[in-house]
Design a protein around this motif. Structure first.
Motif, PDB file in Angstrom:
ATOM      1  N   ARG A  38     -21.794  21.524  66.302  1.00  0.00           N
ATOM      2  CA  ARG A  38     -22.577  20.572  65.507  1.00  0.00           C
ATOM      3  C   ARG A  38     -22.492  20.934  64.027  1.00  0.00           C
ATOM      4  NH1 ARG A  38     -26.453  17.796  69.097  1.00  0.00           N
ATOM      5  NH2 ARG A  38     -26.365  18.817  71.101  1.00  0.00           N
ATOM      6  N   PRO A  39     -21.596  20.270  63.292  1.00  0.00           N
ATOM      7  CA  PRO A  39     -21.444  20.564  61.868  1.00  0.00           C
ATOM      8  C   PRO A  39     -22.562  19.984  61.005  1.00  0.00           C
ATOM      9  CG  PRO A  39     -19.923  18.861  62.534  1.00  0.00           C
ATOM     10  CD  PRO A  39     -20.609  19.334  63.778  1.00  0.00           C
ATOM     11  N   ALA A  40     -23.338  19.051  61.540  1.00  0.00           N
ATOM     12  CA  ALA A  40     -24.465  18.456  60.819  1.00  0.00           C
ATOM     13  C   ALA A  40     -25.464  17.949  61.857  1.00  0.00           C
ATOM     14  CB  ALA A  40     -23.990  17.316  59.921  1.00  0.00           C
ATOM     15  N   ASP A  41     -26.672  17.648  61.398  1.00  0.00           N
ATOM     16  CA  ASP A  41     -27.739  17.252  62.316  1.00  0.00           C
ATOM     17  C   ASP A  41     -27.374  16.093  63.229  1.00  0.00           C
ATOM     18  OD1 ASP A  41     -29.425  19.250  61.459  1.00  0.00           O
ATOM     19  OD2 ASP A  41     -30.434  17.976  59.984  1.00  0.00           O
ATOM     20  N   ILE A  91     -24.316  14.846  63.902  1.00  0.00           N
ATOM     21  CA  ILE A  91     -22.898  14.813  64.261  1.00  0.00           C
ATOM     22  C   ILE A  91     -22.576  15.921  65.253  1.00  0.00           C
ATOM     23  CG2 ILE A  91     -20.543  15.012  63.381  1.00  0.00           C
ATOM     24  CD1 ILE A  91     -21.689  14.092  60.650  1.00  0.00           C
ATOM     25  N   SER A 151     -27.376  13.186  68.224  1.00  0.00           N
ATOM     26  CA  SER A 151     -26.091  13.249  67.512  1.00  0.00           C
ATOM     27  C   SER A 151     -25.327  11.955  67.780  1.00  0.00           C
ATOM     28  CB  SER A 151     -25.273  14.455  67.974  1.00  0.00           C
ATOM     29  OG  SER A 151     -25.918  15.657  67.679  1.00  0.00           O
ATOM     30  N   LEU A 158     -14.486  14.484  59.935  1.00  0.00           N
ATOM     31  CA  LEU A 158     -15.815  14.860  59.454  1.00  0.00           C
ATOM     32  C   LEU A 158     -16.025  14.428  58.008  1.00  0.00           C
ATOM     33  CD1 LEU A 158     -16.179  18.370  61.109  1.00  0.00           C
ATOM     34  CD2 LEU A 158     -17.402  16.268  61.717  1.00  0.00           C
ATOM     35  N   ARG A 159     -15.002  14.568  57.187  1.00  0.00           N
ATOM     36  CA  ARG A 159     -15.112  14.116  55.797  1.00  0.00           C
ATOM     37  C   ARG A 159     -15.364  12.609  55.731  1.00  0.00           C
ATOM     38  NH1 ARG A 159     -11.184  18.029  54.974  1.00  0.00           N
ATOM     39  NH2 ARG A 159      -9.478  16.541  55.197  1.00  0.00           N
ATOM     40  N   VAL A 198     -19.410  14.623  56.117  1.00  0.00           N
ATOM     41  CA  VAL A 198     -19.699  16.054  56.152  1.00  0.00           C
ATOM     42  C   VAL A 198     -18.850  16.719  55.078  1.00  0.00           C
ATOM     43  CG1 VAL A 198     -19.608  18.160  57.544  1.00  0.00           C
ATOM     44  CG2 VAL A 198     -20.184  15.981  58.614  1.00  0.00           C
ATOM     45  N   ALA A 232     -17.143  20.651  57.354  1.00  0.00           N
ATOM     46  CA  ALA A 232     -17.790  21.875  57.844  1.00  0.00           C
ATOM     47  C   ALA A 232     -17.609  22.044  59.344  1.00  0.00           C
ATOM     48  CB  ALA A 232     -19.278  21.850  57.488  1.00  0.00           C
ATOM     49  N   GLY A 278     -19.255  23.921  61.683  1.00  0.00           N
ATOM     50  CA  GLY A 278     -20.424  24.002  62.554  1.00  0.00           C
ATOM     51  C   GLY A 278     -20.311  25.124  63.558  1.00  0.00           C
TER      52      GLY A 278
END
Length: 130
Positions: free
Chosen positions: A13-16, A18, A47, A114-115, A119, A123, A125
């Protein structure tokens, strides 16, 4: 990590909102229930943006493509998205021939996917043991 005889899934999980779901092995009629249930579970857990990292996929049949479309619809119904990343040449060709690659955003790498979702720096994660 979630595992079936022909499929291994690893989540990070690179972000909350995602989750990156790395898919390794074979996506076929026997393994799609595992892929589908894990992806839908991640969406239900908060997610709604899923990236399927397909780089380690050895095989994918039409049931796998149908499952990806189902995950996309489920995510969109919950204001999320599905992106595909790192598809090996045989799978990229299948996505192109069937038109699924036009329906679901595809990217060369997970970092690129992700970009595009937003993100910073793609990142990585932390991995989750399941």
């Amino acid at each position: 990590m979630t595992h079936s005889p022909t499929l291994t899934l690893t989540v990070r999980r690179p972000a909350d909102s995602i989750a990156v779901l790395e898919v390794a092995g074979e996506i076929d009629v026997d393994s799609v229930p595992v892929l589908r249930s894990r992806a839908l579970e991640l969406i239900r857990q908060g997610s709604p943006h899923i990236v399927l990292d397909l780089a380690p996929v050895e095989f994918c049949d039409s049931s796998g493509l149908n499952t990806m479309i189902g995950i996309l619809r489920y995510a969109k119904d919950r204001y999320g998205s599905l992106s595909l990343a790192g598809a090996p040449p045989h799978l990229a060709r299948l996505l192109d021939i069937t038109g699924v690659g036009h329906l679901i955003p595809t990217h060369a790498t997970t970092a690129e996917a992700l970009r595009r979702i937003g993100v910073p720096d793609g990142a990585p994660g932390e991995k989750e043991d399941l």
